[in-house]
Enzyme design. Structure first.
Site, PDB file in Angstrom:
ATOM      1  N   ASP A 123      -9.580  -9.566   8.761  1.00 57.41           N
ATOM      2  CA  ASP A 123      -9.061  -8.220   8.482  1.00 57.41           C
ATOM      3  C   ASP A 123     -10.059  -7.089   8.728  1.00 57.41           C
ATOM      4  O   ASP A 123      -9.667  -6.016   9.156  1.00 57.41           O
ATOM      5  CB  ASP A 123      -8.569  -8.151   7.032  1.00 57.41           C
ATOM      6  CG  ASP A 123      -7.605  -6.996   6.781  1.00 57.41           C
ATOM      7  OD1 ASP A 123      -6.642  -6.849   7.568  1.00 57.41           O
ATOM      8  OD2 ASP A 123      -7.820  -6.225   5.839  1.00 57.41           O
ATOM      9  N   ARG A 183       2.240 -11.992  -0.425  1.00 53.31           N
ATOM     10  CA  ARG A 183       0.898 -12.308   0.092  1.00 53.31           C
ATOM     11  C   ARG A 183       0.302 -13.522  -0.604  1.00 53.31           C
ATOM     12  O   ARG A 183       0.682 -13.871  -1.726  1.00 53.31           O
ATOM     13  CB  ARG A 183      -0.035 -11.114  -0.138  1.00 53.31           C
ATOM     14  CG  ARG A 183       0.397  -9.844   0.592  1.00 53.31           C
ATOM     15  CD  ARG A 183      -0.522  -9.493   1.715  1.00 53.31           C
ATOM     16  NE  ARG A 183       0.001  -8.437   2.578  1.00 53.31           N
ATOM     17  CZ  ARG A 183      -0.611  -8.045   3.697  1.00 53.31           C
ATOM     18  NH1 ARG A 183      -1.732  -8.606   4.079  1.00 53.31           N
ATOM     19  NH2 ARG A 183      -0.091  -7.107   4.441  1.00 53.31           N
ATOM     20  N   TYR A 200      -1.246  -3.299  -6.886  1.00 49.25           N
ATOM     21  CA  TYR A 200      -1.011  -4.158  -5.717  1.00 49.25           C
ATOM     22  C   TYR A 200      -2.043  -4.019  -4.601  1.00 49.25           C
ATOM     23  O   TYR A 200      -2.363  -2.907  -4.177  1.00 49.25           O
ATOM     24  CB  TYR A 200       0.379  -3.855  -5.123  1.00 49.25           C
ATOM     25  CG  TYR A 200       0.862  -4.981  -4.228  1.00 49.25           C
ATOM     26  CD1 TYR A 200       1.633  -6.019  -4.752  1.00 49.25           C
ATOM     27  CD2 TYR A 200       0.516  -5.036  -2.884  1.00 49.25           C
ATOM     28  CE1 TYR A 200       2.042  -7.074  -3.957  1.00 49.25           C
ATOM     29  CE2 TYR A 200       0.922  -6.090  -2.075  1.00 49.25           C
ATOM     30  CZ  TYR A 200       1.686  -7.105  -2.624  1.00 49.25           C
ATOM     31  OH  TYR A 200       2.078  -8.150  -1.826  1.00 49.25           O
ATOM     32  N   CYS A 248       0.499  -7.173  11.878  1.00 49.30           N
ATOM     33  CA  CYS A 248       0.720  -7.280  13.326  1.00 49.30           C
ATOM     34  C   CYS A 248      -0.085  -8.411  13.954  1.00 49.30           C
ATOM     35  O   CYS A 248      -0.325  -8.409  15.165  1.00 49.30           O
ATOM     36  CB  CYS A 248       0.406  -5.953  14.007  1.00 49.30           C
ATOM     37  SG  CYS A 248       1.609  -4.675  13.600  1.00 49.30           S
ATOM     38  N   HIS A 250     -10.895  -2.181  11.259  1.00 50.89           N
ATOM     39  CA  HIS A 250      -9.783  -3.023  10.797  1.00 50.89           C
ATOM     40  C   HIS A 250      -9.577  -4.136  11.829  1.00 50.89           C
ATOM     41  O   HIS A 250      -8.617  -4.114  12.602  1.00 50.89           O
ATOM     42  CB  HIS A 250      -8.530  -2.146  10.651  1.00 50.89           C
ATOM     43  CG  HIS A 250      -7.389  -2.809   9.929  1.00 50.89           C
ATOM     44  ND1 HIS A 250      -6.083  -2.395  10.085  1.00 50.89           N
ATOM     45  CD2 HIS A 250      -7.343  -3.818   9.035  1.00 50.89           C
ATOM     46  CE1 HIS A 250      -5.290  -3.134   9.329  1.00 50.89           C
ATOM     47  NE2 HIS A 250      -6.026  -3.999   8.680  1.00 50.89           N
ATOM     48  N   ARG A 301       0.839  -1.191   0.000  1.00 47.29           N
ATOM     49  CA  ARG A 301       0.000   0.000   0.000  1.00 47.29           C
ATOM     50  C   ARG A 301       0.880   1.250   0.000  1.00 47.29           C
ATOM     51  O   ARG A 301       2.012   1.230   0.481  1.00 47.29           O
ATOM     52  CB  ARG A 301      -0.916   0.012   1.228  1.00 47.29           C
ATOM     53  CG  ARG A 301      -2.095  -0.956   1.127  1.00 47.29           C
ATOM     54  CD  ARG A 301      -3.015  -0.821   2.320  1.00 47.29           C
ATOM     55  NE  ARG A 301      -2.362  -1.179   3.551  1.00 47.29           N
ATOM     56  CZ  ARG A 301      -1.888  -0.327   4.439  1.00 47.29           C
ATOM     57  NH1 ARG A 301      -2.027   0.976   4.267  1.00 47.29           N
ATOM     58  NH2 ARG A 301      -1.300  -0.752   5.513  1.00 47.29           N
ATOM     59  N   SER A 317      -1.584  -3.299  10.274  1.00 47.82           N
ATOM     60  CA  SER A 317      -1.191  -4.204   9.199  1.00 47.82           C
ATOM     61  C   SER A 317       0.067  -4.989   9.574  1.00 47.82           C
ATOM     62  O   SER A 317       1.016  -4.424  10.115  1.00 47.82           O
ATOM     63  CB  SER A 317      -0.923  -3.394   7.929  1.00 47.82           C
ATOM     64  OG  SER A 317      -2.079  -2.665   7.585  1.00 47.82           O
ATOM     65  N   LYS A 337      -9.625  -2.196   1.452  1.00 52.90           N
ATOM     66  CA  LYS A 337      -9.361  -1.044   2.318  1.00 52.90           C
ATOM     67  C   LYS A 337     -10.131   0.194   1.855  1.00 52.90           C
ATOM     68  O   LYS A 337     -10.631   0.975   2.659  1.00 52.90           O
ATOM     69  CB  LYS A 337      -7.849  -0.755   2.380  1.00 52.90           C
ATOM     70  CG  LYS A 337      -7.056  -1.897   3.037  1.00 52.90           C
ATOM     71  CD  LYS A 337      -7.569  -2.146   4.395  1.00 52.90           C
ATOM     72  CE  LYS A 337      -7.242  -3.422   5.111  1.00 52.90           C
ATOM     73  NZ  LYS A 337      -6.008  -4.028   5.252  1.00 52.90           N
TER      74      LYS A 337
HETATM   75  P1  GTP Z   1      -2.517  -7.479   7.446  1.00 55.03           P
HETATM   76  O1  GTP Z   1      -3.005  -8.528   6.493  1.00 55.03           O
HETATM   77  O2  GTP Z   1      -1.438  -6.637   6.870  1.00 55.03           O
HETATM   78  O3  GTP Z   1      -3.608  -6.651   8.001  1.00 55.03           O
HETATM   79  O4  GTP Z   1      -1.723  -8.261   8.637  1.00 55.03           O
HETATM   80  P2  GTP Z   1      -2.219  -9.095   9.910  1.00 55.03           P
HETATM   81  O5  GTP Z   1      -2.551  -8.166  11.026  1.00 55.03           O
HETATM   82  O6  GTP Z   1      -3.242 -10.081   9.520  1.00 55.03           O
HETATM   83  O7  GTP Z   1      -0.876  -9.842  10.355  1.00 55.03           O
HETATM   84  P3  GTP Z   1      -0.471 -11.406  10.225  1.00 55.03           P
HETATM   85  O8  GTP Z   1      -1.325 -12.280  11.101  1.00 55.03           O
HETATM   86  O9  GTP Z   1      -0.382 -11.754   8.806  1.00 55.03           O
HETATM   87  O10 GTP Z   1       0.990 -11.381  10.860  1.00 55.03           O
HETATM   88  C1  GTP Z   1       2.040 -10.619  10.329  1.00 55.03           C
HETATM   89  C2  GTP Z   1       3.375 -11.165  10.770  1.00 55.03           C
HETATM   90  O11 GTP Z   1       3.443 -11.198  12.201  1.00 55.03           O
HETATM   91  C3  GTP Z   1       3.626 -12.597  10.298  1.00 55.03           C
HETATM   92  O12 GTP Z   1       4.945 -12.712   9.849  1.00 55.03           O
HETATM   93  C4  GTP Z   1       3.414 -13.432  11.531  1.00 55.03           C
HETATM   94  O13 GTP Z   1       4.188 -14.603  11.527  1.00 55.03           O
HETATM   95  C5  GTP Z   1       3.803 -12.482  12.671  1.00 55.03           C
HETATM   96  N1  GTP Z   1       3.017 -12.801  13.903  1.00 55.03           N
HETATM   97  C6  GTP Z   1       1.679 -12.955  13.989  1.00 55.03           C
HETATM   98  N2  GTP Z   1       1.311 -13.309  15.249  1.00 55.03           N
HETATM   99  C7  GTP Z   1       2.441 -13.363  15.982  1.00 55.03           C
HETATM  100  C8  GTP Z   1       2.720 -13.669  17.362  1.00 55.03           C
HETATM  101  O14 GTP Z   1       1.839 -13.979  18.175  1.00 55.03           O
HETATM  102  N3  GTP Z   1       4.031 -13.582  17.736  1.00 55.03           N
HETATM  103  C9  GTP Z   1       5.031 -13.243  16.868  1.00 55.03           C
HETATM  104  N4  GTP Z   1       6.275 -13.199  17.323  1.00 55.03           N
HETATM  105  N5  GTP Z   1       4.811 -12.969  15.555  1.00 55.03           N
HETATM  106  C10 GTP Z   1       3.538 -13.020  15.124  1.00 55.03           C
HETATM  107  C1  SPV Z   2      -3.131  -4.307   5.248  1.00 55.24           C
HETATM  108  O1  SPV Z   2      -2.144  -3.696   4.845  1.00 55.24           O
HETATM  109  O2  SPV Z   2      -3.687  -4.040   6.350  1.00 55.24           O
HETATM  110  C2  SPV Z   2      -3.662  -5.431   4.459  1.00 55.24           C
HETATM  111  C3  SPV Z   2      -3.118  -5.664   3.114  1.00 55.24           C
HETATM  112  O3  SPV Z   2      -4.578  -6.104   4.908  1.00 55.24           O
HETATM  113  S1  SPV Z   2      -3.738  -4.599   1.897  1.00 55.24           S
HETATM  114  O4  SPV Z   2      -4.885  -5.239   1.256  1.00 55.24           O
HETATM  115  O5  SPV Z   2      -2.691  -4.355   0.906  1.00 55.24           O
HETATM  116  O6  SPV Z   2      -4.180  -3.366   2.517  1.00 55.24           O
HETATM  117 MN    MN Z   3      -5.143  -5.467   7.056  1.00 54.83          MN
END
Ligand code: GTP
Ligand code: SPV
Ligand code: MN
Length: 598
Positions: free
Chosen positions: A287, A379, A211, A264, A240, A70, A262, A220
């Site tokens: 999400d 992704r 992207y 996290c 979110h 983004r 994002s 979003k």
């Molecule tokens: P968006 O799709 O961008 O909104 O991201 P998201 O909030 O869904 O994050 P996602 O669950 O994909 O995690 C992002 C990164 O954080 C990944 O590399 C995970 O492996 C890492 N992660 C997620 N949960 C944990 C956790 O409990 N501990 C640690 N150390 N890393 C974590």
């Molecule tokens: C985020 O960045 O919070 C996502 C991926 O979930 S995107 O669709 O690119 O915004």
């Molecule tokens: Mn997201």
């Protein structure tokens, strides 16, 4: 076969856009499986989609290295008054922005097909769902939209002749001269990228990027930026947030909605498999949550999406087995590495590193290489229905009743593993002051601490001061039926830079404490920042965690918390007279509580 359109507004808009963008062809999508296959076949023939031998009906795409995430700096909330966009958004006056973008759009689809994509956010026909039409010149967008939203000719039938929809215009911004050979990932340079929202007329204009959230406009742009502004006007919430159902050993269900910025941890928590015996977790969304007060006076949530656009790196059978099992077939991968036997690979996957792969830029890679094989924001796009722990009620039009809100972020230090807000207003304060280290989900520096209120900084389609007030208003309406509010941090690190908390399935231990708080089964200690678990109340059975680690995870360094005060002050001051008095009062209460603890 292109679908016939009967809707007047849509036909008019299609003509207008075609006149402006001058595509070679127009194709109205039906959302059928055949359409997906034909589109993918074309993408394979032109070498853009790489079929994966190891995963049926799955494909790898590689984006241009300049177009990998983004682009918040190029994202605009264009309201008549700058004040209404607020200090967290970029703003250009609608007439100026439209002029600039009309110049860019003029002839921008030359040499390309213009796809008209009718989609529903939320189950087709549900009273909560919203209909969008995306016009795009990117076939990659079409196939991704097929998975991420409900693309269907049924949407057009539902619209009828006079129904209304949210127009979402998208172009990669790369017209082709006659005979000019296309690149594999056409896009415009960063200074020509515009991701624009006109919330006062429910309109989205995106230009220059192919992207993710820049281009899949249901996500979003519609489901958060436009929807949050609609929700404010109409008295509901677009957040979110992941949505999950947790069931305790006695069979009691809890519905949790959690907002983390994002990359996290939302997807991971949404599909988490508890490490504690007898507890069960099911995924409803990973999400976005749309929430409304139900007839029972409680807040009900639906997931408006149809798929997961998840972060690949770090996903493995040891961290997120349910995601891994979701990815076995029918998946689009973007910017992952390609193995020699025709599979995808990324950093953090189970097993040994492969001896050789083709990296996300299409170059040879070996473990000796100095760069990552997969981009940090690589992704997967996968149907939600394929998740083995998708909740049977995930498409229920009335949604699920939310018991618990969780806020959080990525904080190397200061913030403990978990704490509870004193009450709703304090919960709003925790959401409003949330801070997190930046990630690769946005173009820009990674690891910088920034305030990201409610994980909505990049996604709130109006003045965030008014958004804070909206949270107070919703709390007032919900009264004693409002969800309880908690704050978590899975990412605290020790002095030597290691995560103190094992995370992933062990996050169930934290959720268990949260549920027991709701049920009044466990007490908590009052601290200046909130209510912390009493020692021994967190279930750490079978976990090999040293008492020193646990102490550090739960510690509150008052000096460090006092150091947050000037930054919160600065953050809050940006909202001027849009800052709710109730939030100022919370801040003063926080300062006073810290002051008493010298
Ligand atoms: P968006 O799709 O961008 O909104 O991201 P998201 O909030 O869904 O994050 P996602 O669950 O994909 O995690 C992002 C990164 O954080 C990944 O590399 C995970 O492996 C890492 N992660 C997620 N949960 C944990 C956790 O409990 N501990 C640690 N150390 N890393 C974590
Ligand atoms: C985020 O960045 O919070 C996502 C991926 O979930 S995107 O669709 O690119 O915004
Ligand atoms: Mn997201």
């Amino acid at each position: 076969m292109s679908v016939t359109v009967k809707n007047e507004k849509l036909n008019r808009w299609i003509r207008e856009v075609a006149d402006l963008c001058a595509p070679d062809d127009i194709y109205v999508c039906s959302g059928s499986k055949d359409e997906y296959r034909l589109m993918m076949d074309k993408l394979i023939k032109s070498g853009i989609a790489i079929p994966l031998k190891k995963r049926p009906n799955s494909f790898l795409f590689r984006s241009d290295p300049s177009d990998v995430a983004r682009v918040e700096d190029n994202t605009y909330i264009s309201t008549a008054s700058r004040e209404d966009a607020g200090p967290t958004n970029n703003w250009i006056a609608p007439s100026d922005l439209k002029k600039t973008m009309l110049d860019l759009y003029r002839g921008c689809m030359k040499g390309r097909t213009m796809y008209v994509i009718p989609f529903s956010m939320g189950p087709i026909g549900s009273p909560i769902s919203k209909i969008g039409i995306e016009i795009s010149d990117s076939p990659y967008v079409v196939v991704n939209m097929h998975i991420m939203t409900r693309v269907s000719s049924q949407v057009l039938e539902l619209l009828g002749a006079y129904g209304d929809f949210i127009p979402c215009l998208h172009s990669v911004g790369a017209p082709l001269a006659p005979g000019q050979k296309d690149t594999k990932w056409p896009c415009a340079p960063i200074e020509k990228k515009y991701i624009s929202h006109f919330p006062e007329e429910n309109l989205i204009w995106s230009y220059g990027s192919g992207y993710g959230g820049n281009a899949l406009l249901g996500k979003k742009c519609l489901a958060l930026r436009i929807a949050s502004a609609m929700a404010k006007r109409e008295g509901w919430m677009a957040e979110h947030m992941l949505i999950l159902r947790l069931t305790n050993p006695e069979g009691k269900q809890y519905h949790i909605a959690a907002a983390f910025p994002s990359a996290c941890g939302k997807t991971n928590l949404a599909m988490m498999q508890p490490s504690i015996a007898g507890w069960k977790c099911e995924c409803i969304g990973d999400d976005i949550a749309w929430m409304n007060v139900g007839p029972d006076g409680r807040l009900h949530a639906i997931n408006p999406e149809n798929g997961f656009f998840g972060v690949a790196p770090g996903t493995s059978y040891s961290t997120n087995p349910m995601a891994m099992d979701t990815l076995k077939e029918n998946v689009i991968f973007t910017n992952c590495a390609l193995t020699d036997d025709g599979d995808v690979w990324w950093e953090g996957m189970d097993g040994d590193e492969p001896a050789h792969v083709i990296d996300w830029k299409g170059k040879d890679w070996t473990p000796q290489s100095s760069t990552d094989a997969a981009h940090a924001n690589a992704r997967f796009t996968a149907p939600a229905s394929q998740c083995p722990v998708i909740c049977k009620d995930w498409e229920k039009p009335e949604g699920v009743p939310i018991d618990i809100f969780i806020f959080g972020g990525r904080r190397t230090d200061v913030v403990p593993l978990v704490y509870e807000a004193f009450d709703w207003d304090h919960g709003v304060f925790l959401g409003a002051t949330a801070a997190s280290e930046t990630t690769a989900a946005n173009i820009g520096a990674v690891g910088n601490l920034r305030r990201d209120p409610f994980a909505m900084k990049p996604f709130c389609g109006y003045n965030m001061g008014d958004y804070f007030q909206h949270w107070f208003d919703m709390g007032d309406r919900l009264g004693s039926r409002a969800p309880r509010v908690f704050y978590v941090n899975w990412f605290r690190k020790s002095q030597d830079g290691k995560f103190l908390w094992p995370g992933f399935s062990d996050n169930s231990r934290v959720l268990k404490w949260i549920c027991e708080r709701i049920d009044g089964r466990v007490g908590a200690q009052k601290t200046p920042i909130g209510l912390l678990p009493n020692e021994k109340d967190l279930d750490l059975s079978g976990l090999n965690l040293s008492t020193d680690n646990m102490k550090e995870l739960m510690s509150i360094d008052l000096t460090a918390w006092k150091a947050e005060v000037p930054d919160i002050e600065k953050h809050f001051s940006t909202f001027g007279n849009r800052m709710p008095e109730r939030l100022k009062k919370q801040f003063q209460g926080f300062i006073d509580a810290l002051g008493k603890q010298v």
